[in-house]
Design an enzyme around this catalytic site. Structure first.
Site, short mmCIF file in Angstrom:
data_model
loop_
_atom_site.label_atom_id
_atom_site.label_comp_id
_atom_site.label_asym_id
_atom_site.label_seq_id
_atom_site.Cartn_x
_atom_site.Cartn_y
_atom_site.Cartn_z
N GLY A 45 41.56 54.54 40.44
CA GLY A 45 41.52 55.13 41.74
C GLY A 45 43.59 54.36 41.55
O GLY A 45 44.08 53.83 40.62
N GLN A 94 51.76 51.84 44.06
CA GLN A 94 51.93 51.83 42.79
C GLN A 94 52.60 52.81 42.30
O GLN A 94 53.07 52.65 41.48
CB GLN A 94 50.72 51.81 42.06
CG GLN A 94 49.14 50.78 42.29
CD GLN A 94 47.82 50.98 41.99
OE1 GLN A 94 47.31 50.89 42.31
NE2 GLN A 94 48.14 50.96 40.76
N CYS A 100 43.16 46.65 37.23
CA CYS A 100 43.89 47.54 38.30
C CYS A 100 45.28 48.09 37.42
O CYS A 100 45.82 47.45 36.06
CB CYS A 100 45.23 46.41 39.03
SG CYS A 100 46.20 47.42 39.77
N LEU A 101 45.60 49.22 37.24
CA LEU A 101 46.12 49.83 36.64
C LEU A 101 47.69 49.32 36.76
O LEU A 101 48.51 49.47 35.10
CB LEU A 101 47.20 50.97 36.70
CG LEU A 101 45.42 52.70 36.92
CD1 LEU A 101 46.19 53.98 37.07
CD2 LEU A 101 45.32 51.90 35.45
N HIS A 161 40.23 47.99 47.18
CA HIS A 161 41.27 47.87 46.71
C HIS A 161 43.01 48.30 46.11
O HIS A 161 43.09 47.68 47.01
CB HIS A 161 40.49 47.91 44.72
CG HIS A 161 41.44 47.32 43.65
ND1 HIS A 161 41.46 46.72 42.68
CD2 HIS A 161 42.82 48.21 43.28
CE1 HIS A 161 42.20 46.82 41.92
NE2 HIS A 161 43.25 47.77 42.81
N GLU A 162 42.67 49.31 46.68
CA GLU A 162 43.12 50.84 47.07
C GLU A 162 43.97 50.22 48.15
O GLU A 162 45.40 49.99 48.85
CB GLU A 162 42.83 51.68 46.98
CG GLU A 162 42.02 52.28 45.52
CD GLU A 162 43.37 51.96 44.24
OE1 GLU A 162 44.41 51.89 44.54
OE2 GLU A 162 42.52 51.58 43.20
N HIS A 191 46.73 47.10 48.62
CA HIS A 191 47.32 48.35 47.48
C HIS A 191 48.86 47.98 48.83
O HIS A 191 49.80 48.42 48.98
CB HIS A 191 46.90 49.03 46.48
CG HIS A 191 47.19 48.80 45.48
ND1 HIS A 191 48.31 47.80 44.87
CD2 HIS A 191 46.28 48.75 44.67
CE1 HIS A 191 48.22 47.26 43.30
NE2 HIS A 191 46.29 48.58 43.62
NI NI Z 1 45.07 48.80 41.81
#
Ligand code: NI
Length: 167
Positions: free
Chosen positions: A46, A51, A91-92, A133-134, A137
């Protein structure tokens, strides 16, 4: 297509609140493609526009192992959430850190796709976790900020060390 740089926690730009997408057009669709490519190459399941330093309400998710089930959520709204479940998340923007986070077990979300078509989706399991989660963000929240202050301090120290080692 292009692979976009991913902001790394604790970059302050991860705290910006994303704005509604007013016009879904070619530029939006190009960003969707670039974000998908960025997510697949990371690899991740995701990615929120926040991000990649684009502060608009746009998310891409693909939880399939074959990378052929891309889900695009533009202007997502949570219509309902039920239950509670603890899952390990990563998370990236916070590489190498995996922590348990409590979230709703079932969610219903309404969003638009990359052509502006509205849809409603009920999700559970990994997809439900990923959507929440997204969506965090987009509100400028990173998952580690749901943890205790002590844990956050430890995570920041660990990331600093990791970055020093890879320089
Ligand atoms: Ni993330």
């Amino acid at each position: 297509m292009a692979i976009l740089p991913i902001l790394q926690y604790p970059d302050e730009r991860l705290h910006k609140v994303a704005q509604k997408v007013e016009h879904i057009d070619q530029t939006t669709r190009k960003l969707v493609r670039d974000m998908a490519e960025t997510m697949y190459s990371a690899p991740g399941i995701g990615l929120a526009a926040t991000q990649v330093d684009k502060h608009i309400r746009l998310i891409v998710i693909d939880i399939s192992e074959t990378h052929d089930d891309l889900k695009v959520f533009i202007n997502p709204e949570l219509l309902d959430s039920q239950g509670e479940k603890v899952n390990e998340e990563g998370c990236l923007s916070v590489p190498g850190i995996y922590e348990k986070v409590s979230r709703a077990e079932f969610v219903t979300v309404r969003a638009q796709d990359e052509h502006g078509k509205s849809f409603t989706l009920q999700a559970e399991g990994l997809l439900a976790v990923c959507i929440q989660h997204e969506m965090d963000h987009l509100l400028g929240r990173v998952f580690v900020e749901r943890l205790s202050h002590l844990k956050q301090t430890r995570i920041r120290a660990k990331l600093k060390k990791q970055r020093r080692e890879t320089l």
